[in-house]
Design an enzyme around this catalytic site. Structure first.
Site, short mmCIF file in Angstrom:
data_model
loop_
_atom_site.label_atom_id
_atom_site.label_comp_id
_atom_site.label_asym_id
_atom_site.label_seq_id
_atom_site.Cartn_x
_atom_site.Cartn_y
_atom_site.Cartn_z
N LYS A 10 -75.02 -17.36 -39.16
CA LYS A 10 -76.44 -17.21 -38.85
C LYS A 10 -76.78 -15.75 -38.58
O LYS A 10 -76.10 -15.06 -37.82
CB LYS A 10 -76.79 -18.07 -37.63
CG LYS A 10 -78.27 -18.05 -37.29
CD LYS A 10 -78.54 -18.90 -36.06
CE LYS A 10 -80.01 -18.86 -35.68
NZ LYS A 10 -80.28 -19.57 -34.42
N CYS A 67 -80.89 -23.13 -37.99
CA CYS A 67 -81.80 -23.12 -36.85
C CYS A 67 -83.21 -22.71 -37.30
O CYS A 67 -83.76 -23.30 -38.21
CB CYS A 67 -81.26 -22.22 -35.75
SG CYS A 67 -82.14 -22.32 -34.17
N GLU A 87 -77.09 -28.62 -37.41
CA GLU A 87 -76.56 -27.67 -36.43
C GLU A 87 -76.22 -28.41 -35.14
O GLU A 87 -76.94 -29.32 -34.72
CB GLU A 87 -77.61 -26.59 -36.16
CG GLU A 87 -77.22 -25.57 -35.11
CD GLU A 87 -78.39 -24.69 -34.68
OE1 GLU A 87 -78.14 -23.56 -34.25
OE2 GLU A 87 -79.54 -25.15 -34.78
#
Length: 545
Positions: free
Chosen positions: A350, A402, A282
């Site tokens: 996400k 994440c 990321e």
């Protein structure tokens, strides 16, 4: 205040609460003394025994504040300054700690009635079991309320106790947390018997006999699981690139091309080894990978020359569904699968966004809040899991982004029966060379065991590596200094399913957080029973005619 400090007994209670909180923090990485987790809850409760109401809550709150301030210290390392003052990180550290400390405070308050030793062994055993269930109910609440904060669940302290954590394939991580608290409360009960009832010292072992027996059974189950042969017919060579880009450089758009060139150069070095799949973390790619005329051609050229698949993290943009205004755009934190032909073939958005890092809550009604955050706008969350499917070789991968690998339900929804492995792209560069990277990875280990799948982690500055389906950290990238934080790359071999094979799903994958919800139900019944008994015995209660 003078009255408080004039009382040595009361002062010692609060000091014991602080010690309990610090011991609990030390049970998590980097210090990582896992055994302290089995002691800290008992000490936390012992500090408040004999107190009731608000006093026990305050003692528990002090313990919780000490625990979270110590374990979340890395929030202070976020390199964001408001008018040259680190107001945002400090405010976040203090406010978040103040909020989550309410949970251990509530646990102490609800579990700390007088007269624990005035009960039979059966009653004390039920008290310790209901206390463990209460802890799990509060963890369940914390993990879900206000978008959830499932960081540092108690069970994560045992991530290196591989035989013990196999039970999470049935109960989820909450089963390990339950065992820790149950044993801790039983030790407290045994200790109180020894100290306060000297004539019963010979019977103290009975207090811990049942939980110790259950822990032994869990270990036996774990050893049996680990003893099963697991020689894969196929493997996939995966190269993980860790660029270690400082967060201040990520925010400096004038340096985007420079850091992207360094990423390409590092990838070229990594691809001197034969690999099937290249993974970037990321935030490694600046700008919008699909649309940037400098970034996209370089990516396409890299994968074509090396004939390699690529998974990368990048921001993305798109139009929202009607009836949104035609000039409105949504922005996403996304990951992409790029084919060896240079085509972007799949995109995952996400779903679990970071509060104040990727979106600002209530900003429409409280616009001043954005002054204290490092972001100007916000991302739109995704709505579903999206598998990444490779056809040469045939592989099915489920991506996470994440801190999504600390959410039990998010990982469970991403894992299908024919998924070969999970991959998490993350950027922990916000927190310097701190314990945040280790704490993150410790919690993520349990997603592999819960779903019976290997888990790859590719991070900007650690922890990069992979975990097998039993939660064993197989390989971890370390830089030239021997740390997990510097730049470099790591090539690993990941076991795959045989063609057409489907994995036997774990009990947890089939049924989810049944154990956690059962603890919520037990807690609800216990509290309801307590309320009813309190009303019946209250002096103000009117007799029933």
């Amino acid at each position: 205040m003078r009255t408080f400090w004039a009382s040595p007994i009361l002062r010692s209670r609060y000091l014991a609460a602080v010690l309990a909180g610090l011991l609990l923090a030390a049970s998590f990485p980097k210090i990582g003394i896992a055994g302290l987790a089995w002691i800290a809850p008992a000490l936390m409760l012992a500090a408040a025994l004999g107190r009731s109401g608000g006093e026990s809550f305050r003692i528990g709150y002090v313990a919780g504040v000490a625990y979270y301030l110590a374990s979340l210290y890395w929030l202070l390392l976020i390199p964001y300054r408001w008018h040259s003052i680190p107001l945002g990180p400090a405010a976040g550290w203090l406010s978040l700690s103040a909020y989550v400390a309410l949970y251990p405070a509530t646990w102490v308050w609800l579990l700390c009635p007088a007269g624990v030793l005035g009960r039979s062994w059966t009653q004390r055993t039920l008290w310790s079991i209901s206390g463990a269930a209460l802890w799990i109910a509060l963890e369940m609440l914390r993990d879900r309320l206000f978008t959830g904060f499932p960081w540092n669940p108690l069970g994560a302290t045992q991530y290196q106790m591989v035989p013990l954590i196999q039970v999470t394939s049935i109960t989820g991580i909450y089963g390990v947390s339950f065992l820790i608290v149950w044993v801790s409360l039983s030790l407290l009960s045994a200790g109180l018997l020894i100290v306060l009832r000297p004539t019963t010292r010979s019977t103290w072992a009975v207090e811990i006999m049942l939980p110790v027996l259950v822990v032994a059974i869990v270990f036996n189950f774990g050893f049996r699981q680990l003893a099963r042969p697991s020689a894969p017919e196929r493997t996939l060579n995966v190269t993980l690139v860790q660029p270690s880009i400082p967060q201040t450089l990520i925010w400096d758009t004038s340096r985007d091309l420079d850091r992207f060139r360094e990423l390409i150069q590092l990838s070229e070095q990594a691809l001197t080894n034969r690999t099937d799949l290249l993974v970037w973390p990321e935030a490694a790619v600046p700008s919008y990978a699909r649309w940037d005329t400098n970034v996209y051609p370089a990516i396409a050229n890299l994968v074509r020359r090396h004939h390699v698949w690529l998974i990368l993290g990048s921001d993305d943009v798109g139009r929202p569904a009607p009836p949104a205004a035609p000039d409105k755009y949504d922005y996403y934190n996304a990951s992409f699968l790029v084919s060896p032909d240079g085509e972007f073939v799949s995109r995952y958005i996400k779903r679990n966004l970071v509060v104040f890092g990727e979106y600002i809550p209530l900003v429409r009604w409280l616009p001043f809040v954005k002054w204290f955050t490092p972001i100007e706008g916000g991302f739109t969350s995704g709505t579903r899991a999206v598998p990444f499917v490779l056809d040469r070789p045939s592989v099915k991968i489920s991506p996470l982004i994440c801190f999504e690998d600390i959410f039990t339900q998010t990982a469970r929804e991403a894992a299908d029966d024919d998924t070969d492995f999970l991959v998490n792209l993350t950027n922990n560069g916000w927190f310097g060379d701190s314990s945040a990277q280790w704490q993150h990875a410790a919690a993520a280990v349990f997603r592999a065991v819960e779903n019976g799948l290997p888990l790859i982690r590719c991070s900007n500055n650690g922890l990069t590596g992979w975990v097998d389906a039993h939660g064993r950290l197989r390989q971890i990238f370390r830089d030239d200094r021997g740390t997990i934080y510097g730049p470099g790359y790591l090539t690993v071999q990941i076991p795959l399913l045989s063609p057409g094979e489907k994995r036997v799903p774990t009990f947890y994958h089939q049924h989810g957080d049944w154990f956690g919800w059962s603890c919520v139900g037990i807690t609800g019944i216990v509290l309801l029973n307590r309320i009813v008994r309190h009303r019946r015995t209250s002096p103000s209660a009117k007799p029933v005619p």
